[in-house]
Write a protein that holds these residues in place. Structure first.
Motif, PDB file in Angstrom:
ATOM      1  N   ASP A 191     153.973   3.873 -46.588  1.00 28.59           N
ATOM      2  CA  ASP A 191     154.489   4.195 -47.915  1.00 28.59           C
ATOM      3  C   ASP A 191     155.130   5.588 -47.830  1.00 28.59           C
ATOM      4  O   ASP A 191     155.224   6.173 -46.753  1.00 28.59           O
ATOM      5  N   HIS A 215     152.265  -3.926 -50.255  1.00 29.07           N
ATOM      6  CA  HIS A 215     150.948  -3.760 -50.885  1.00 29.07           C
ATOM      7  C   HIS A 215     150.131  -5.050 -50.984  1.00 29.07           C
ATOM      8  O   HIS A 215     149.184  -5.223 -50.261  1.00 29.07           O
ATOM      9  N   HIS A 218     159.484   5.214 -47.936  1.00 30.01           N
ATOM     10  CA  HIS A 218     160.600   5.757 -48.716  1.00 30.01           C
ATOM     11  C   HIS A 218     160.892   7.076 -48.007  1.00 30.01           C
ATOM     12  O   HIS A 218     160.323   8.123 -48.361  1.00 30.01           O
ATOM     13  N   HIS A 247     156.780  -0.218 -44.402  1.00 32.20           N
ATOM     14  CA  HIS A 247     157.086   0.182 -45.782  1.00 32.20           C
ATOM     15  C   HIS A 247     157.063   1.695 -45.933  1.00 32.20           C
ATOM     16  O   HIS A 247     156.022   2.330 -45.762  1.00 32.20           O
ATOM     17  N   HIS A 282     157.919  -4.460 -53.989  1.00 31.66           N
ATOM     18  CA  HIS A 282     156.501  -4.121 -54.158  1.00 31.66           C
ATOM     19  C   HIS A 282     155.848  -5.244 -54.973  1.00 31.66           C
ATOM     20  O   HIS A 282     156.344  -5.591 -56.036  1.00 31.66           O
TER      21      HIS A 282
HETATM   22 NI    NI Z   1     156.390   1.982 -51.961  1.00 38.55          NI
END
Ligand code: NI
Length: 448
Positions: free
Chosen positions: A315, A264, A82, A80, A226
Motif C-alpha cells: 500500500d 485488500h 501508490h 499494491h 480496492h
Molecule cells: Ni491503496
C-alpha cells in the motif's frame, strides 16, 4: 575461462549462487533450492537456471557475476501501492481512517503537482529497487510522471490512474487513464503495462463502472480496484445494494469478466471467497497497512485454500510506512499465525511464494515473472548471506522470510539489465532523488 569458439555470446552469467525459486524443477507451490547454481541471461530473458556450471552453450558471457555466498531469488512483486505517496511518509500517522483521509491526506494531495509525483515516484522506485522489489502495481494520479519514473529507474510496473466518480473531474480522470493505457502500455522495453483504476465500489457507482468496463473492453486491459478494505464499506454496500457485498456487487455487474487485481479483501465472506476463486480475481494482501489503519485481518489462509491468487502489497508509504516487500512477507506469516492461534499457518515457503510467484499470478504476469525459470524475464535479485543473522544455514528459505532484511539485497537485475550492482544504483543519481524529494515534500506541507 577460455571462450568457446562458435558459441553464442550471452549477456550475463551468474555463477555459484544458491538459487531459491518456485517452479524450478518442481511445482509452483514448492521452493526448489539449488546450492551451487548458475543463471544465464540472454537479452531480457533467463536462458538457463540450474546447477553450476551452466551448459557450455551458456558460458560465453559478456559479464560474469561471482555469486558464491549470495542467494538468487526472483525479484519481489509489490502488488499494491501508490508510489508518490512516499512524499507523505510520516506526515500523518496514528489516526482513524476517515479523519486521516479527510483532514490530512486528501487536503495535501490537492496541492500535489506532476513534478511532485515524478520525484515521489522516483523515491519509491529507489526504495523498492534497494529492497529487491522488481515489479509493482500502482494506482495514483499524474500517472505520466510515475511512468517516467518507472522508465528512468529501470523498474517494472503496471500503472493505473485512480478514478473517483464522486470527484468533479471524473470524466477527465477516465480520459487520462485511457490515454495512459494508449501511451504507455508496452513502453520502456515492455517494462510498463497498464490497467484501469476504479478506486473502489464506494467511490465509483455502477453507472460509472460501466463506462470503465466499456473502456477496458476497447483497450484490452484489466482493472486495479480496492475491495472490502473496511467493515463499514461492506455494511454500506449490503444496505444499499439489496444485501450484496462489494465483491458480490462487482460480480453481478460483470467487472470480473476483466482481469482484476483487488486490493485488500479484508472483510470477505465464504461466498466472496468462492467468487474471487472462480473468477480468477487476483488479491493484493497488505498486512502492514491493514494493521496500521486497523482495517482488520484478511482471511488469507482460507483464500489460499480456496485457490485464490494472493500476492503481497505494501500500500502507499503513509499507511505502512515503507515499501519493503520482504517485511510484508514476514508480517503476513506472523499476522495469520497469531490471528488463527496456529503457528503452522503461512509457513515461510508460502510467504516467499506470495512475495514472488503469487504476486505475479495475482497481476496476471506469471508467464513472464515470479520465478527463475528459463524463458521468463530476467528479474533477479541477489542477497548477501554472509551476515550474522543468516548463520547458521539450517534453512535458507526460513532465513529469507524470518531473518533477512531489505538491506541484504546487493544486486538487482530487471528485464536483463543490471539496475543495482553491489549496492550501487547504476542509472540513478540517488542523492539527487533523496534531496529533491525532501525539498518537494517540505514545500508541499507549507502549501497545505
Ligand atoms: Ni491503496
Amino acid at each position: 575461462m577460455s571462450q568457446a569458439v562458435g558459441v553464442k555470446r550471452i549477456d550475463i552469467l551468474i555463477e555459484g549462487a544458491t538459487i531459491i525459486s518456485p517452479g524450478l524443477g518442481g511445482s509452483d507451490e514448492k521452493m526448489a533450492v539449488v546450492d551451487e547454481g548458475a543463471i544465464a541471461i540472454d537479452g531480457e530473458r533467463i536462458a538457463y537456471a540450474g546447477p553450476s556450471p551452466a551448459p557450455l552453450e551458456f558460458r560465453n558471457a559478456r559479464k560474469r557475476i561471482d555469486a558464491s555466498c549470495l542467494i538468487a531469488l526472483a525479484g519481489f512483486v509489490n502488488t499494491h501501492t501508490h508510489a508518490a505517496m512516499t512524499l507523505l511518509r510520516g506526515y500523518a500517522d496514528d489516526m482513524v481512517l476517515m479523519d486521516w483521509l479527510n483532514k490530512k491526506i486528501w487536503p495535501i494531495e490537492a496541492h500535489l503537482d506532476s513534478e511532485d509525483v515524478y520525484w515521489g515516484a522516483m523515491l519509491a522506485c529507489v526504495e523498492m529497487i534497494r529492497a529487491g522489489v522488481t515489479t509493482f502495481a500502482d494506482q495514483y494520479f499524474f500517472m505520466d510522471d510515475t511512468a517516467k519514473a518507472v522508465r528512468d529507474s529501470g523498474i517494472r510496473a503496471c500503472l493505473s490512474r485512480g478514478l473517483i466518480a464522486t470527484s468533479p473531474d471524473s470524466s477527465q480522470a477516465l480520459r487520462e487513464n485511457i490515454e495512459l493505457c494508449q501511451t504507455w502500455d508496452g513502453a520502456a522495453n515492455g517494462r510498463i503495462t497498464t490497467m484501469l483504476g476504479p478506486h473502489a465500489p464506494y467511490t465509483c457507482p455502477v453507472d460509472f463502472l460501466e463506462k470503465v468496463m466499456e473502456a477496458a473492453e476497447e483497450l484490452g486491459v484489466g482493472m486495479h480496484i480496492h475491495l472490502s478494505e473496511t467493515l463499514g464499506e461492506v455494511e454500506e454496500s449490503r444496505a444499499k445494494h439489496g444485501g450484496m457485498s462489494p465483491i458480490e456487487l462487482m460480480d453481478s455487474i460483470g467487472l470480473f469478466g476483466f482481469r482484476t487485481l483487488a486490493a485488500h479483501c479484508v472483510h470477505v465472506s465464504a461466498k466472496d471467497i468462492e467468487i474471487l476463486s472462480s473468477k480468477g480475481v487476483g488479491v493484493a494482501h497488505n498486512p502492514g497497512s491493514n494493521m496500521k489503519i486497523a482495517s482488520g485481518v484478511a482471511p488469507v489462509p482460507a483464500m489460499l485454500r480456496a485457490g485464490v491468487k494472493v500476492g503481497l502489497g505494501t500500500d502507499g508509504a503513509c499507511s505502512n510506512n515503507n515499501l519493503d516487500l520482504l517485511e510484508e512477507a514476514r508480517l503476513a506469516a506472523f499476522l495469520h499465525k497469531v490471528a488463527n492461534n496456529d503457528p503452522t499457518v503461512i509457513p515461510a515457503e508460502q510467504a516467499l511464494t506470495m512475495a514472488t510467484l503469487g504476486g505475479a499470478k495475482a497481476m496476471g504476469m506469471d508467464s513472464d515473472i515470479g520465478s527463475l525459470e528459463p524463458g521468463k524475464k530476467a528479474d533477479i535479485i541477489l542477497l548477501d548471506m554472509n551476515k550474522p543473522h543468516m548463520y547458521p544455514k539450517h534453512d535458507l528459505t526460513s532465513h529469507i522470510v524470518y531473518s533477512a532484511r531489505a538491506s541484504d539485497v546487493t544486486t538487482v537485475i530487471i528485464n536483463g539489465e543490471l539496475v543495482m550492482e553491489d549496492g550501487v544504483l547504476t542509472g540513478i543519481d540517488e542523492q539527487e532523488v533523496l534531496q529533491t524529494a525532501e525539498e518537494r515534500a517540505k514545500a508541499l506541507v507549507r502549501k497545505a
